[in-house]
Every structure is written in structure tokens, then in C-alpha cells.
Design an enzyme around this catalytic site. Structure first.
Site, short mmCIF file in Angstrom:
data_model
loop_
_atom_site.label_atom_id
_atom_site.label_comp_id
_atom_site.label_asym_id
_atom_site.label_seq_id
_atom_site.Cartn_x
_atom_site.Cartn_y
_atom_site.Cartn_z
N TYR A 141 32.34 41.61 36.62
CA TYR A 141 33.04 40.39 37.03
C TYR A 141 34.18 40.75 37.98
O TYR A 141 34.36 40.15 39.04
CB TYR A 141 33.56 39.65 35.80
N SER A 171 40.66 35.94 41.01
CA SER A 171 41.08 36.01 39.59
C SER A 171 42.09 37.14 39.46
O SER A 171 42.15 38.04 40.31
CB SER A 171 39.86 36.33 38.73
#
Ligand code: NDP
Length: 245
Positions: free
Chosen positions: A156, A143
Site C-alpha cells: 500500500y 497518505s
């Protein structure tokens, strides 16, 4: 004849969003696809659609990537059915954004289990096959949160930095093995990913943000590009961000 004809491609997290779109794009290139996730009814629907639309075989293997035995079974079934494991897309993931002060420790654990351990199990199960074949391609979905940390993305991001570190190490260790490695880092994509967030402060923050996200297809096209290059080309890192206007 597609560039991936007769190749077997495993896609985790194929029941939704980016994974579903990757499965379609690889099938469009001629790959036989193995669809993995927990929601098998959704996978079966996708398999039926893919087989109708493209001249390929689509197989469903219900898989919880947090269970090592499930992931081992996924690779075993693929090998038994197609005779090889050519592409493994480590895409399954959860993004349970929360502020540290709100102490969502169960969600931290879930993200570690799915986003890190799930990816490691994929590597553990698929790599020996690929090394023995002297050919293969692992795509790890990280990501932009694996490049930068944002308020509420701390844990995350930690999982996605881990995915990127794993990709970098794999690339270095495997460069003479015939196994290629691609790390792909999407920016915001319009999928179900944010629907699982429970932290009210994050949901309030989202209401104040305006942006036009990417579509799953934008990421799937980048994956298809990476896995259809000639065997001497190793596309190691792709970042795809939405434009902000
Ligand atoms: P979705 O929520 O639409 O899809 C997530 C997929 O992961 C689902 O298919 C889900 O399947 C699967 N999954 C979750 N937990 C498990 C599990 N324990 N075992 C097996 N499969 C699991 O989100 P996206 O498509 O957006 O996410 C795909 C990847 O892209 C993730 O790794 C995410 O972190 C990454 N990403 C997404 C971005 C975005 O903005 N959307 C941006 C950057 C990266 P099921 O529930 O059926 O098991």
C-alpha cells in the site's frame, strides 16, 4: 457567490468516505461536481442531496478507474456538460493491508491498478484539457503511508509513495502551465477503507490498536482550502494526522 462558482470539479471515489465529503465541500464553494465511482446508486443519492443543499449541478458518471476508457469518458462527459475541466480529485483508492509473508498477490495487483494506474489515467485524461485551458488543479490523495512504511503497509505504501512522486513531478513540470497540483496525505480517517482488508494477522493487529481517527470532513476541508486559493498560490503538499492521546 462561492470561490468555485462555475468551476467543474471531478471527484473519483465519491461514493464513500473522503471523496463524498470532498464533493460536498466543493459544492459548498459553488463548484459543479462530477461524481465518479463504480456504485452509481450511491453517487445518484449524493447528487440528489448536493443539488438540494447547494445551488450547483451534480452529475454522476459511473467509472471504474482501473479502466482507461472509463476515465477518458469521465473527462469527456464533464467537458461536454460543463465546458471545462477545472479540478480533478484523484481520490479513489483501496488499502488492502497484508503482511508480505501471507502473499496476497491479487490484492497487491488491485492496489497497483486502483491507486497508481487509476491516478495515472486521471492525469492522462484531464491534463491535456487543463494545459489547453492554461488553468486547472489536480489533487492527488496519497497518505501518511506515502511518507512512512508500517508493518503490513509495504505494498500500500509503495502505491502511495508512487502517488506522491507523481505529484512532485507534476508540480515541477507544470509550474508554468497554469495547472496547480496538490498532494494530500491523510493519517487514519474513519471510513469504509479498512473494511476490505482480508489478512487475518492485520485484523488481529488492529484489535490491539487504540486511536481516535480523523473524520472525512477534516480532509475535505484541507482540499477545499487548497483549491480555493488565488491562482498564483500553489498548495503542493498537505499532511493531516490525528492527534494521539
Ligand atoms: P472508502 O473505502 O470510504 O472510499 C474509497 C472510494 O474509492 C470509494 O468511493 C470507492 O467507490 C472508490 N473506488 C475503489 N475502487 C475503485 C475503482 N476501481 N474505480 C472507481 N472507484 C473506486 O475510503 P476513503 O474515503 O478512506 O479513501 C479515499 C482515499 O483516501 C483513498 O485513496 C485512500 O487510500 C486515501 N486515504 C485514506 C485514509 C483513511 O484512513 N481512510 C488515510 C490515508 C489515505 P466504489 O467502490 O463505489 O467504486
Amino acid at each position: 457567490m462561492g470561490k468555485l462558482t462555475n468551476k467543474a470539479a471531478i471527484i473519483t471515489g465519491a461514493s464513500s468516505g473522503i471523496g463524498k465529503s470532498i464533493a460536498r465541500h466543493l459544492a459548498n464553494e459553488g463548484a459543479n461536481v462530477v461524481l465518479a465511482a463504480r456504485r452509481s446508486e450511491r453517487l445518484q443519492q449524493l447528487a440528489d442531496d448536493v443539488e438540494k443543499e447547494y445551488d450547483v449541478t451534480a452529475k454522476v458518471v459511473e467509472t471504474d478507474v482501473t479502466k482507461r476508457a472509463d476515465v477518458e469518458n469521465l473527462v469527456k462527459e464533464t467537458k461536454a456538460h460543463f465546458g471545462s475541466v477545472d479540478i480533478y480529485i484523484n481520490n479513489a483508492g483501496v488499502m488492502l493491508l497484508s503482511f508480505l509473508k501471507n502473499d496476497h498477490v491479487d490484492e497487491w495487483e488491485q492496489m497497483v491498478d486502483v491507486n497508481i494506474k487509476g491516478v495515472l489515467y486521471g492525469v492522462h485524461a484531464s491534463l491535456p484539457e487543463m494545459i489547453a485551458q492554461e488553468e486547472g488543479h489536480v489533487v492527488n490523495v496519497s497518505s501518511v503511508a506515502g511518507h512512512e512504511v508500517f508493518p503490513s503497509s509495504t505494498v500500500y505504501s509503495a502505491t502511495k509513495y508512487a502517488v506522491r512522486a507523481l505529484s512532485m513531478g507534476m508540480e515541477k513540470e507544470l509550474s508554468r502551465s497554469g495547472v496547480r497540483v496538490t498532494n494530500i496525505s491523510p493519517g487514519a480517517v474513519d471510513t469504509e477503507l479498512t473494511e476490505h482488508i482480508t489478512d487475518g494477522d492485520v485484523l488481529d493487529m488492529f484489535k490491539q490498536q487504540e486511536m481516535t481517527p480523523l473524520h472525512s470532513e477534516d480532509i475535505a476541508k484541507a482540499v477545499a482550502y487548497a483549491v480555493t486559493q488565488p491562482s498564483y498560490v500553489n498548495v503542493n503538499e498537505v499532511i493531516v494526522r490525528p492527534m494521539h492521546k
